[in-house]
Write a protein that holds these residues in place. Structure first.
Motif, short mmCIF file in Angstrom:
data_model
loop_
_atom_site.label_atom_id
_atom_site.label_comp_id
_atom_site.label_asym_id
_atom_site.label_seq_id
_atom_site.Cartn_x
_atom_site.Cartn_y
_atom_site.Cartn_z
N VAL A 87 0.85 -1.19 0.00
CA VAL A 87 0.00 0.00 0.00
C VAL A 87 0.89 1.24 0.00
O VAL A 87 1.60 1.51 0.97
CB VAL A 87 -0.94 0.04 1.22
CG1 VAL A 87 -1.81 1.30 1.18
CG2 VAL A 87 -1.82 -1.20 1.25
N HIS A 88 0.84 1.98 -1.09
CA HIS A 88 1.63 3.20 -1.23
C HIS A 88 0.82 4.39 -0.70
O HIS A 88 0.06 5.03 -1.45
CB HIS A 88 2.00 3.44 -2.70
CG HIS A 88 2.93 2.42 -3.27
ND1 HIS A 88 4.26 2.37 -2.96
CD2 HIS A 88 2.70 1.39 -4.14
CE1 HIS A 88 4.84 1.37 -3.62
NE2 HIS A 88 3.91 0.77 -4.34
N ASN A 89 0.96 4.67 0.57
CA ASN A 89 0.21 5.78 1.17
C ASN A 89 1.03 7.06 1.23
O ASN A 89 0.47 8.15 1.38
CB ASN A 89 -0.23 5.38 2.58
CG ASN A 89 -0.87 6.52 3.33
OD1 ASN A 89 -1.99 6.93 3.03
ND2 ASN A 89 -0.14 7.08 4.30
N LEU A 90 2.34 6.96 1.13
CA LEU A 90 3.20 8.13 1.28
C LEU A 90 2.82 9.23 0.29
O LEU A 90 2.57 8.97 -0.88
CB LEU A 90 4.66 7.71 1.04
CG LEU A 90 5.71 8.81 1.19
CD1 LEU A 90 5.79 9.29 2.63
CD2 LEU A 90 7.07 8.31 0.71
N GLY A 91 2.79 10.47 0.78
CA GLY A 91 2.50 11.60 -0.10
C GLY A 91 2.30 12.86 0.70
O GLY A 91 2.29 12.85 1.94
N GLY A 92 2.14 13.96 0.01
CA GLY A 92 1.92 15.23 0.68
C GLY A 92 2.48 16.38 -0.12
O GLY A 92 3.05 16.21 -1.21
N SER A 93 2.31 17.59 0.42
CA SER A 93 2.79 18.79 -0.26
C SER A 93 3.18 19.85 0.76
O SER A 93 2.48 20.04 1.77
CB SER A 93 1.71 19.36 -1.19
OG SER A 93 2.13 20.59 -1.75
N SER A 94 4.29 20.51 0.51
CA SER A 94 4.70 21.64 1.36
C SER A 94 4.96 22.88 0.51
O SER A 94 5.63 23.80 0.94
CB SER A 94 5.97 21.27 2.15
OG SER A 94 7.04 20.95 1.26
N ALA A 95 4.41 22.88 -0.70
CA ALA A 95 4.63 24.02 -1.60
C ALA A 95 3.93 25.27 -1.07
O ALA A 95 2.88 25.17 -0.42
CB ALA A 95 4.12 23.68 -3.00
N PRO A 96 4.47 26.44 -1.35
CA PRO A 96 3.86 27.69 -0.88
C PRO A 96 2.64 28.06 -1.70
O PRO A 96 2.44 27.57 -2.82
CB PRO A 96 4.98 28.71 -1.08
CG PRO A 96 5.75 28.18 -2.26
CD PRO A 96 5.73 26.68 -2.10
N GLY A 97 1.79 28.91 -1.15
CA GLY A 97 0.69 29.46 -1.91
C GLY A 97 1.18 30.51 -2.89
O GLY A 97 2.33 30.96 -2.82
#
Length: 265
Positions: A87-97
């Motif tokens: 199960v590949h659950n890893l992910g996310g975002s830290s990009a600025p607005g």
């Protein structure tokens, strides 16, 4: 919001070994608990050791790098076990607005390095063994943002998740005839501890009640017809079904769990 409770058949996944990436927090932790409750031997990967004790084994590895994936694969091979459920659950975002123009090459590389390449690298290392045994399930956690990107801050994240879904479909066409099922799940807003922290921050900053702060997020998403985000346990229930033998004929498809956020068929 009432947190749901579900029961599991402790024999359903008995004898299976499952690997859940990003499995110490949020939906990943809920998925790991669900699979363990169904009888699987569960291993989770994370960059840092969780503060709370877990019933599952934790392997520390930064899967956003090729070296981190190699570390995880090496640890798995040293244990002599083969993975039946991935199960590949890893992910996310830290990009600025600020829209697309503020996203640098580094932001784009980070988005794809976290949301796409770990799955590609791990599949390349582990799926051939599944194919050799002619059994196994690979499940990629995508996002409804691949269809409903939020352009202020998550353009790169949405594009990476779209690439993950497309990759998952291509992999399913190749691996289905070899006995390996490949699926993807696209959640909408999930009410994790991080989501709750965001709600509390908005409430404090705007001097409003948490319920009103949650509504501002619902409004930003264009509304959720059921009136609330999904709980991590609800996502885990879907994943638990899809990786089980009850879903033996389901393959090559993406399943959306978003409370109706996507308004079209």
């Amino acid at each position: 919001m009432m947190r749901p409770q579900f029961s599991s058949d402790p024999r359903e996944l008995l004898g299976k070994c499952a690997l859940v990436t990003g499995g110490t927090k949020g939906a990943g932790a809920a998925i790991a608990r669900k699979l363990a409750a169904a009888g699987a031997s569960v291993i989770v990967s994370a960059r840092t050791m969780p503060t709370e004790a877990m019933a599952t084994e934790v392997i520390l590895a930064d899967l956003s790098t090729a070296a981190g994936v190699e570390t995880l694969v090496t640890r798995l091979s040293q244990q002599g076990g083969s993975v039946d459920i991935l199960v590949h659950n890893l992910g996310g975002s830290s990009a600025p607005g600020g829209g697309f123009s503020v996203l640098t090459d580094a932001h784009w590389q980070e988005a794809f390095g976290l949301n796409l390449l770990p799955a590609v690298r791990l599949d390349r290392a582990l799926v051939p063994t599944m194919a050799a045994r002619r059994r196994g399930v690979v499940l990629h956690i995508s996002s409804i943002q691949r269809r409903l990107p939020l352009p202020d801050a998550t353009t790169a994240y949405a594009a990476a998740k779209a690439a993950l879904t497309t990759y998952s479909k291509a992999l399913s066409k190749e691996m289905g005839p070899q006995g390996v099922r490949v699926l993807s799940v696209a959640p909408g807003w999930i009410y994790t501890s991080a989501a709750d922290a965001m709600v509390q921050e908005i409430a404090a900053r705007r001097d409003i009640r948490p319920e009103a702060a949650r509504q501002t997020i619902l409004d930003a998403l264009g509304g959720i017809p059921i009136g609330r985000p999904a709980w991590p346990e609800e996502v885990a229930e879907l994943v638990g079904f899809l990786v089980s033998d009850r879903a033996a004929s389901l393959h090559g498809t993406e399943y959306i769990i978003d409370g109706g956020t996507i308004a079209t068929i």
